[in-house]
Write a protein that holds these residues in place. Structure first.
Motif, PDB file in Angstrom:
ATOM      1  N   LYS A  53      -2.078  -3.840  -0.853  1.00  0.00           N
ATOM      2  CA  LYS A  53      -1.817  -3.212   0.396  1.00  0.00           C
ATOM      3  C   LYS A  53      -2.459  -1.737   0.590  1.00  0.00           C
ATOM      4  O   LYS A  53      -2.965  -1.464   1.594  1.00  0.00           O
ATOM      5  CB  LYS A  53      -0.317  -3.212   0.780  1.00  0.00           C
ATOM      6  CG  LYS A  53       0.285  -4.692   1.027  1.00  0.00           C
ATOM      7  CD  LYS A  53       1.655  -4.416   1.281  1.00  0.00           C
ATOM      8  CE  LYS A  53       2.447  -5.526   1.778  1.00  0.00           C
ATOM      9  NZ  LYS A  53       3.863  -5.452   1.928  1.00  0.00           N
ATOM     10  N   ARG A  54      -2.185  -1.142  -0.721  1.00  0.00           N
ATOM     11  CA  ARG A  54      -2.754   0.270  -0.702  1.00  0.00           C
ATOM     12  C   ARG A  54      -4.302   0.086  -0.392  1.00  0.00           C
ATOM     13  O   ARG A  54      -4.970   1.088   0.191  1.00  0.00           O
ATOM     14  CB  ARG A  54      -2.481   0.865  -1.941  1.00  0.00           C
ATOM     15  CG  ARG A  54      -2.713   2.105  -2.286  1.00  0.00           C
ATOM     16  CD  ARG A  54      -2.242   2.730  -3.708  1.00  0.00           C
ATOM     17  NE  ARG A  54      -2.705   4.028  -4.046  1.00  0.00           N
ATOM     18  CZ  ARG A  54      -2.927   4.663  -5.172  1.00  0.00           C
ATOM     19  NH1 ARG A  54      -1.958   4.114  -5.992  1.00  0.00           N
ATOM     20  NH2 ARG A  54      -3.381   5.764  -5.546  1.00  0.00           N
TER      21      ARG A  54
ATOM     22  N   ARG B  41      -5.116  -0.248   3.099  1.00  0.00           N
ATOM     23  CA  ARG B  41      -4.955   0.975   3.887  1.00  0.00           C
ATOM     24  C   ARG B  41      -6.350   1.810   3.482  1.00  0.00           C
ATOM     25  O   ARG B  41      -6.805   2.596   4.597  1.00  0.00           O
ATOM     26  CB  ARG B  41      -3.973   1.756   3.534  1.00  0.00           C
ATOM     27  CG  ARG B  41      -2.521   1.022   4.086  1.00  0.00           C
ATOM     28  CD  ARG B  41      -1.366   1.745   4.060  1.00  0.00           C
ATOM     29  NE  ARG B  41      -1.020   2.283   2.703  1.00  0.00           N
ATOM     30  CZ  ARG B  41      -0.255   1.493   1.845  1.00  0.00           C
ATOM     31  NH1 ARG B  41       0.150   0.473   2.225  1.00  0.00           N
ATOM     32  NH2 ARG B  41      -0.070   2.167   0.764  1.00  0.00           N
ATOM     33  N   CYS B  42      -6.819   2.029   2.133  1.00  0.00           N
ATOM     34  CA  CYS B  42      -7.990   3.073   2.289  1.00  0.00           C
ATOM     35  C   CYS B  42      -9.218   2.518   2.483  1.00  0.00           C
ATOM     36  O   CYS B  42     -10.219   3.148   2.191  1.00  0.00           O
ATOM     37  CB  CYS B  42      -7.616   3.696   0.690  1.00  0.00           C
ATOM     38  SG  CYS B  42      -8.470   2.737  -0.568  1.00  0.00           S
TER      39      CYS B  42
END
Length: 312
Positions: free
Chosen positions: A124-125, A128-129
């Motif tokens: 997920k991280r 997002r990036c």
């Protein structure tokens, strides 16, 4: 059926060769790309100029897309990240940490960014990036590993993100690829199978260890240090596990494995070196060219998924 991965990377088949340290150099990467997959150069802890040279040599052997794998813990990560832009590689995959600080620079240069993840939170991280896709790597893989198996990790990552997911860990034939696609993956990353190819510039002793491996020959060292590594059992893994059980310090254990992968891959010392390989080592029984490996994988997968030209 073409997947989002083949479209994203401009490749014929959604098969990516793992960026294995000391193993994945330009001969192997170019051969995999020429065969229709995506070849990767493993930069490990190599200095930037070595990486630059590898990229340039690969370009002499292929006009197809290929990439580099960057370990975020490398002391040269900053410089290698810039080399990827300067030399115009198509793809960067990353491991051992988060590539967030480089993503904007890479994407502005038109590079596709594909981090390797071992958990849903990291997946997920990375989405997002700005990651373009993810490699969800299960604990069956060789080298540095997480805890979740490919079977449970891939569907959870697929459900958690919208970008395409590439499955890795424990895949050596069409059955593994078909299973990965059933779990929701749109591509696979394969490492150990490509070690035992004609083009892999790896000591024959290392290749022989994989060819002779049985299903029970895989060991994981370093669980107590928080840096588990999967390799084939030998004198080094036996000594390491004995010391680990006896409560040896992190420094003692580190000293035991220092330069171990290079000793195995380059020097052919398969007793005190680290013979990193996935749990599927026991499934590999013959040495083939990269072209033969990929054609075999594709035909096996086609047959299993209905024979309708799965990659068409």
């Amino acid at each position: 059926m073409r997947t989002r991965i083949t479209e994203l990377l401009g490749i014929e088949y959604p098969i990516i060769q793992g960026g294995m340290a000391w193993v994945a150099e330009y001969h192997l990467a170019a051969a995999v790309s020429n065969a229709g997959g995506l070849g990767l150069i493993g930069t490990a802890s190599a200095p930037a100029e070595w990486v630059r040279e590898q990229i340039r040599e690969a370009k002499k052997l292929t006009d197809k897309p290929f990439g580099i794998n960057i370990m975020m813990i490398s002391p040269y990560a900053d410089e290698v990240a810039k080399v990827a832009v300067e030399e115009g590689v198509a793809v960067v995959t990353t491991g051992a940490g988060s590539p967030e600080k480089y993503v904007k620079m890479w994407k502005e240069a038109g590079i596709k960014v594909i981090p390797v993840v071992a958990s849903v939170a990291m997946a997920k991280r990375m989405q997002r990036c700005g990651a373009d896709a993810l490699v969800a790597e299960g604990t069956e893989a060789g080298g540095h590993i997480g805890e979740n198996t490919t079977m449970v990790l891939v569907p959870q990552v697929v459900d958690a993100v919208e970008i395409p997911v590439i499955a890795a860990g424990g895949i050596a034939d069409g059955r593994g690829i078909a299973a990965a696609f059933m779990l929701g993956a749109e591509g696979v990353q394969i490492g150990t199978r490509f070690v035992v190819t004609e083009e892999a510039q790896v000591h024959e002793n290392y290749k022989e260890c994989i060819l002779k491996a049985r299903d029970i020959d895989s060991r994981v060292t370093g669980r107590s240090t928080g840096h588990p590594v999967r390799a084939l059992r030998n004198k080094m893994t036996k000594e390491y596990l004995e010391k680990e059980q006896a409560g040896a310090t992190f420094e003692e254990l580190e000293h035991l494995t220092l330069g171990g992968l290079r000793r195995a891959v380059v020097d052919g010392d398969v007793q005190s070196g680290s013979v990193m390989a996935g749990q599927i080592a026991g499934m590999i029984k013959e040495k083939l060219t990269c072209q033969e490996v990929i054609q075999k994988l594709v035909s096996q997968t086609d047959e299993l998924i209905g024979g309708k030209g799965f990659y068409e």
